[in-house]
Design a protein around this motif. Structure first.
Motif, short mmCIF file in Angstrom:
data_model
loop_
_atom_site.label_atom_id
_atom_site.label_comp_id
_atom_site.label_asym_id
_atom_site.label_seq_id
_atom_site.Cartn_x
_atom_site.Cartn_y
_atom_site.Cartn_z
N VAL A 29 98.40 60.07 30.50
CA VAL A 29 97.38 60.13 31.56
C VAL A 29 97.85 60.98 32.73
CG1 VAL A 29 96.20 58.00 30.91
CG2 VAL A 29 98.13 57.90 32.50
N GLU A 30 99.14 61.00 32.99
CA GLU A 30 99.67 61.87 34.04
C GLU A 30 99.39 63.33 33.71
OE1 GLU A 30 103.90 62.20 36.40
OE2 GLU A 30 103.89 62.64 34.25
N ALA A 31 99.40 63.66 32.41
CA ALA A 31 99.13 65.03 31.97
C ALA A 31 97.64 65.34 31.91
CB ALA A 31 99.76 65.26 30.59
N GLY A 32 96.81 64.37 32.27
CA GLY A 32 95.38 64.63 32.31
C GLY A 32 94.60 64.18 31.10
N VAL A 33 95.25 63.49 30.16
CA VAL A 33 94.54 63.00 28.98
C VAL A 33 93.65 61.82 29.41
CG1 VAL A 33 94.76 62.03 26.67
CG2 VAL A 33 96.41 63.72 27.48
N ARG A 80 111.85 55.27 41.36
CA ARG A 80 111.21 54.75 42.58
C ARG A 80 110.12 55.71 43.08
NH1 ARG A 80 115.28 53.40 47.29
NH2 ARG A 80 116.04 52.01 45.64
N GLU A 81 110.33 57.01 42.82
CA GLU A 81 109.33 58.00 43.22
C GLU A 81 108.30 58.25 42.11
OE1 GLU A 81 112.81 58.78 43.56
OE2 GLU A 81 112.60 57.77 45.52
N ARG A 82 108.74 58.25 40.86
CA ARG A 82 107.85 58.54 39.73
C ARG A 82 108.29 57.69 38.55
NH1 ARG A 82 108.63 61.84 35.23
NH2 ARG A 82 106.71 62.58 34.25
N PRO A 83 107.46 56.74 38.18
CA PRO A 83 106.06 56.51 38.57
C PRO A 83 105.88 55.73 39.86
CG PRO A 83 106.69 54.96 36.88
CD PRO A 83 107.87 55.89 37.05
N GLY A 84 106.99 55.21 40.44
CA GLY A 84 106.87 54.49 41.69
C GLY A 84 107.14 53.01 41.56
N ALA A 163 103.26 50.79 33.44
CA ALA A 163 101.93 50.22 33.20
C ALA A 163 101.04 50.32 34.43
CB ALA A 163 102.07 48.76 32.75
N SER A 164 101.60 50.02 35.60
CA SER A 164 100.79 50.05 36.82
C SER A 164 100.29 51.45 37.11
CB SER A 164 101.61 49.52 38.00
OG SER A 164 102.00 48.18 37.81
N GLU A 165 101.16 52.44 36.98
CA GLU A 165 100.74 53.81 37.28
C GLU A 165 99.81 54.35 36.21
OE1 GLU A 165 100.73 57.29 39.76
OE2 GLU A 165 100.92 55.12 39.98
N ALA A 166 100.05 53.97 34.95
CA ALA A 166 99.13 54.39 33.89
C ALA A 166 97.72 53.86 34.15
CB ALA A 166 99.63 53.92 32.52
N ARG A 167 97.64 52.59 34.55
CA ARG A 167 96.32 52.02 34.88
C ARG A 167 95.70 52.74 36.07
NH1 ARG A 167 98.44 46.37 33.78
NH2 ARG A 167 97.27 45.61 31.98
N ARG A 168 96.50 53.01 37.10
CA ARG A 168 95.96 53.68 38.28
C ARG A 168 95.39 55.05 37.94
NH1 ARG A 168 96.75 57.16 42.28
NH2 ARG A 168 98.61 58.07 41.32
N LEU A 169 96.01 55.71 36.95
CA LEU A 169 95.58 57.04 36.56
C LEU A 169 94.46 57.02 35.52
CD1 LEU A 169 99.06 58.80 36.40
CD2 LEU A 169 97.30 59.10 38.15
N GLY A 170 94.05 55.82 35.10
CA GLY A 170 92.88 55.74 34.24
C GLY A 170 93.08 55.20 32.84
#
Length: 387
Positions: A29-33, A80-84, A163-170
């Motif tokens: 999802v970070e790559a736009g999928v 800590r910075e990516r994915p945070g 998981a949290s950042e993947a959800r945030r990105l869709g």
């Protein structure tokens, strides 16, 4: 769509919600999928990931595993910075204690290769090993290998971060979902059938860890992965414990320990352990563990010990991962069989599988990790650093 419902279609369905699956979801999802769906039968990380010892390292015996380990270690330092997410990373080093001339010679070769690839490992003498890990009795130790950048962190936090950042990105992540079948037509997987509905899929990715053989079979893909129980214990609080304790491994016995809170986490492999889904904690390994402690860290015999947990390694015949794309169905990808290294390799594996799914060239050639190596006679050199 409610939090509990499943979409009826997706561009990518990932089976398995451990660190490998959540890493893949995040990287996609970070790559736009778009329309990425992850399915997990239990809770996220509830399989092998949250029963891992948490070690992270780049000390391996072949170029491919070194590259994957080093790439992942770099990602852990920036987590800590990516994915945070704070993951409690302690870069206290990995210390391998070596008791035979053959092991010393092998590690000398491995360290030379690691150094050529930018890893800061080195061979050290017994006196330095004792200084670095003062709880260790080095009687019989001939030399040691040490890499100061290695260490350990918290598996649950890594899964949470991805998981949290993947959800945030869709991405859609669903737990409590059991995969029942994978429908195929021609040379394509067309849908993932679950106990809560069917999802049509353009791509299916197996990241089911020790349960991958069953998922592969649903798609007609032979993934030679066997579950093998591994267990850990903990000491009680140790008031005089040094503030820095490297992850110390007695290579001959596989006994290892690292600091965990105010005490230590202890573990070792059991060569007599029968393969299978043995998730109950057993005391059968205690005599062998006790003998290893008496030999290598006898002061721990005076410290109270408490049972930890049992988890599963997902073991392949050569103790190397299975990463690749099936020939049939051609849209079925897999990342499994890490033989104890899945947690520490997860960041790089997420990148690799993302690129495979997008028909891009990964940062390393993972062709040698394809499942066909076991039928083509092109098996990878068996990984020796299997702790």
């Amino acid at each position: 769509m409610s939090q509990s419902s499943l979409p009826t279609s997706a561009s990518v369905v990932i089976v398995g919600g451990g660190v490998i699956g959540t890493s893949i979801a995040f990287h996609l999802v970070e790559a736009g999928v778009t329309e990425v769906v992850l399915l997990e039968r239990g809770a996220l990380g509830s399989g092998s990931t949250c029963r891992a010892a948490g070690g992270v390292r780049a000390q391996f015996s072949d170029e491919l595993n070194i590259a994957i380990g080093a790439r992942s270690l770099e990602a852990f330092t920036r987590f800590r910075e990516r994915p945070g997410q704070e993951i409690d990373l302690h870069q206290v080093g990995y210390l391998f204690l070596l008791s035979t001339q053959d092991d010393v010679a092998a590690f000398e070769r491995d360290v030379k290769l690691q150094n050529e690839l930018g890893v800061t490992s080195r061979m050290i003498d017994v006196a330095e090993a004792r200084r670095l890990s003062p709880l260790t009795d080095t009687t019989g130790v001939l030399a040691a290998a040490f890499s100061p950048d290695d260490g350990h962190c918290t598996p649950e936090s890594v899964v949470l971060g991805y998981a949290s950042e993947a959800r945030r990105l869709g991405a859609v992540l669903r737990t409590g979902v059991t995969v029942l079948d994978i429908e195929t037509k021609g040379d394509r997987a067309t849908a993932v059938v679950t106990d809560r509905g069917t999802i049509e899929a353009d791509t299916v990715i197996c990241a089911a860890g020790a349960w991958s053989a069953e998922i592969g079979e649903m798609a007609g893909v032979d993934l030679p992965v066997r579950p093998v129980r591994r267990q850990v214990m903990f000491t009680e609080a140790m008031p005089d414990l040094p503030p820095v304790v490297p992850l110390t491994i007695d290579f001959s016995s596989t006994f290892y320990f690292h600091r965990e809170g105010r005490g230590l986490l202890l573990g070792m492999s059991d060569p007599d352990q029968e393969p299978g889904f043995h998730l109950d904690y057993s005391e059968e390994w205690l005599p062998r563990l006790g003998a290893a402690i008496e030999t290598r860290a006898p002061s721990l015999l005076d410290v109270g010990l408490t049972p930890g947990w049992a988890g599963l390694y997902e073991v392949t015949p050569d103790h190397n991962a299975l990463i690749g794309r099936a020939s049939d169905p051609a849209n079925f990808l897999y990342a499994t069989g890490f033989s104890g290294h899945g947690f520490l390799q997860a960041p790089a594996v997420g990148e690799i599988v993302r690129d495979l799914a997008l028909d891009r060239e990964p940062f390393v050639d993972v062709g040698p990790l394809g499942m066909d190596r076991f039928t083509s006679g092109a098996a990878v050199r068996p990984e020796t650093h299997i702790v």
